[in-house]
Structures are given as C-alpha cells and as structure tokens.
Write a protein that holds these residues in place. Structure first.
Motif, PDB file in Angstrom:
ATOM      1  N   LEU A   1       0.854  -1.202  -0.062  1.00 45.24           N
ATOM      2  CA  LEU A   1       0.054  -0.172   0.103  1.00 45.24           C
ATOM      3  C   LEU A   1       0.780   1.095   0.065  1.00 45.24           C
ATOM      4  CD1 LEU A   1      -2.880  -0.423   2.256  1.00 45.24           C
ATOM      5  CD2 LEU A   1      -3.172   0.381  -0.103  1.00 45.24           C
TER       6      LEU A   1
ATOM      7  N   LEU B   1       1.938   2.248  -3.538  1.00 49.78           N
ATOM      8  CA  LEU B   1       1.028   2.504  -4.788  1.00 49.78           C
ATOM      9  C   LEU B   1       0.710   3.824  -5.016  1.00 49.78           C
ATOM     10  CD1 LEU B   1      -1.316  -0.611  -3.858  1.00 49.78           C
ATOM     11  CD2 LEU B   1       0.547  -0.542  -5.208  1.00 49.78           C
TER      12      LEU B   1
ATOM     13  N   VAL C   1      -3.536   0.660 -10.622  1.00 52.77           N
ATOM     14  CA  VAL C   1      -3.953  -0.433  -9.805  1.00 52.77           C
ATOM     15  C   VAL C   1      -5.436  -1.011 -10.421  1.00 52.77           C
ATOM     16  CG1 VAL C   1      -4.366  -1.403  -7.904  1.00 52.77           C
ATOM     17  CG2 VAL C   1      -2.471   0.005  -7.986  1.00 52.77           C
TER      18      VAL C   1
ATOM     19  N   LEU D   1      -8.236  -4.106  -9.092  1.00 50.87           N
ATOM     20  CA  LEU D   1      -8.503  -5.139  -7.979  1.00 50.87           C
ATOM     21  C   LEU D   1      -9.774  -6.199  -8.654  1.00 50.87           C
ATOM     22  CD1 LEU D   1      -9.139  -2.603  -5.142  1.00 50.87           C
ATOM     23  CD2 LEU D   1      -7.068  -4.021  -5.931  1.00 50.87           C
TER      24      LEU D   1
ATOM     25  N   TRP E   1     -11.803  -2.193   0.178  1.00 51.09           N
ATOM     26  CA  TRP E   1     -10.292  -2.425  -0.519  1.00 51.09           C
ATOM     27  C   TRP E   1      -9.903  -1.306  -1.460  1.00 51.09           C
ATOM     28  CZ3 TRP E   1      -9.071  -7.460  -4.069  1.00 51.09           C
ATOM     29  CH2 TRP E   1      -7.490  -7.352  -4.067  1.00 51.09           C
TER      30      TRP E   1
ATOM     31  N   SER F   1      -9.076   1.705   0.475  1.00 46.58           N
ATOM     32  CA  SER F   1      -7.816   1.789   1.134  1.00 46.58           C
ATOM     33  C   SER F   1      -6.737   1.996  -0.013  1.00 46.58           C
ATOM     34  CB  SER F   1      -7.480   0.407   1.567  1.00 46.58           C
ATOM     35  OG  SER F   1      -7.336  -0.511   1.087  1.00 46.58           O
ATOM     36  N   CYS F   2      -6.810   1.492  -1.281  1.00 50.81           N
ATOM     37  CA  CYS F   2      -5.903   1.949  -2.391  1.00 50.81           C
ATOM     38  C   CYS F   2      -5.957   3.218  -2.745  1.00 50.81           C
ATOM     39  CB  CYS F   2      -6.394   0.878  -3.362  1.00 50.81           C
ATOM     40  SG  CYS F   2      -5.963  -0.821  -3.309  1.00 50.81           S
ATOM     41  N   GLN F   3      -7.183   3.672  -2.846  1.00 46.98           N
ATOM     42  CA  GLN F   3      -7.322   5.139  -3.119  1.00 46.98           C
ATOM     43  C   GLN F   3      -6.710   6.119  -2.124  1.00 46.98           C
ATOM     44  OE1 GLN F   3     -11.579   5.094  -4.072  1.00 46.98           O
ATOM     45  NE2 GLN F   3     -11.332   5.462  -6.075  1.00 46.98           N
TER      46      GLN F   3
ATOM     47  N   ALA G   1      -3.177   5.220  -5.262  1.00 49.96           N
ATOM     48  CA  ALA G   1      -3.416   4.583  -6.181  1.00 49.96           C
ATOM     49  C   ALA G   1      -4.211   5.015  -7.222  1.00 49.96           C
ATOM     50  CB  ALA G   1      -3.590   2.945  -5.731  1.00 49.96           C
TER      51      ALA G   1
ATOM     52  N   LEU H   1      -6.767   3.787  -9.577  1.00 51.66           N
ATOM     53  CA  LEU H   1      -7.453   2.471 -10.080  1.00 51.66           C
ATOM     54  C   LEU H   1      -8.011   2.724 -11.228  1.00 51.66           C
ATOM     55  CD1 LEU H   1      -9.769   1.862  -6.572  1.00 51.66           C
ATOM     56  CD2 LEU H   1      -7.672   0.703  -7.312  1.00 51.66           C
TER      57      LEU H   1
END
Length: 140
Positions: free
Chosen positions: A77, A80, A85, A87, A102, A105-107, A111, A113
């Motif tokens: 994480l 990123l 990314v 998912l 999920w 948390s990536c944003q 990241a 997306l």
C-alpha cells in the motif's frame, strides 16, 4: 510495452481463474505480464511494474485473506501512490463490501484505480470473464 503484474490468492480456484483472464486481457493489449501468487510477491517488487492487478476473494466477514494475502498487500500500500492498480476477486456471500473497502484503502494510499473492482459470485461466468479481460486491457 508496459509491464503488468497480476498478483492473487485463491482458495477454491475462482480468483485464480480470474487472474488468468486479467493477464490475458493485458497480453492482448500488448503488455508484458508477470503472474504470481501472493506468496511469490512482495512490496520490494512494486517498482518493477507499470501497473498491478491484485486479486483476492472475500473471506470471513467480507475481508481480505489474512494469512498470505493481507500480510503481502499491506506493505505494498505504501508504494502504490501514482501506480495504476486494478482489483478483482470472487465471493460467496455478502454484497461486495470487502471490495469497496479495499478500493477505498487503495485510493487513500494514492493508487490510480483503473476501474471499479471486478467481483463475481462463485466461479467466473461470461460477464466476469469480459470484465476481467477489460481490467487487464485498462492496466496495459
């Protein structure tokens, strides 16, 4: 040519099938693809790739798999920010809350997306296959 990693954990084989479809979509779009399980990937490898697709099914009360996937993913994480990314994962109950959490948390880690997370209930059907291939193409 972009370098794409497809990293997954699969308990029943459904998410592994999805990983193959994501990889096929990226290859069709001209990317160089490396597929590996969560046990074969680490945060030290993130910088080797232009984009990464992470795949994990919903476990327990709609959460990531806790013994192999989450311990691998959590250190990733921090690396990123700015990374493309995608998912994906399968589930057998619930409404996809684990994927929404999920993605958030990536944003939150910065990241980029490339699409909403791709989820399918049980084994991937034709619709899930098309979404997985599109995810791979978007990453490429």
């Amino acid at each position: 040519m972009s370098k794409i990693a497809v990293v997954y954990w699969s308990g029943t084989g459904n998410t592994e099938q999805m990983a193959g479809m994501v990889a096929a979509g990226a290859k069709d779009a001209g990317a160089e693809v490396t597929s590996c399980t969560a046990a074969e990937f680490s945060a030290d490898m993130v910088d080797q790739f232009d984009a990464i697709a992470f795949g994990c099914p919903s476990m327990g009360s709609e959460q990531l798999e806790e013994s192999e996937f989450e311990p691998m993913f959590t250190p990733c994480l921090a690396k990123l920010a700015g990374k493309k990314v995608g998912l994906f994962g399968s589930y057998g109950w619930g409404d996809g809350e684990w994927m929404r959490n999920w993605a958030e948390s990536c944003q939150g880690a910065g990241a980029a997306l490339v699409s909403e997370g791709v989820i399918c209930n049980g084994a991937p059907d034709d619709s899930a296959e098309a979404e997985c291939r599109a995810l791979g193409q978007a990453l490429a």
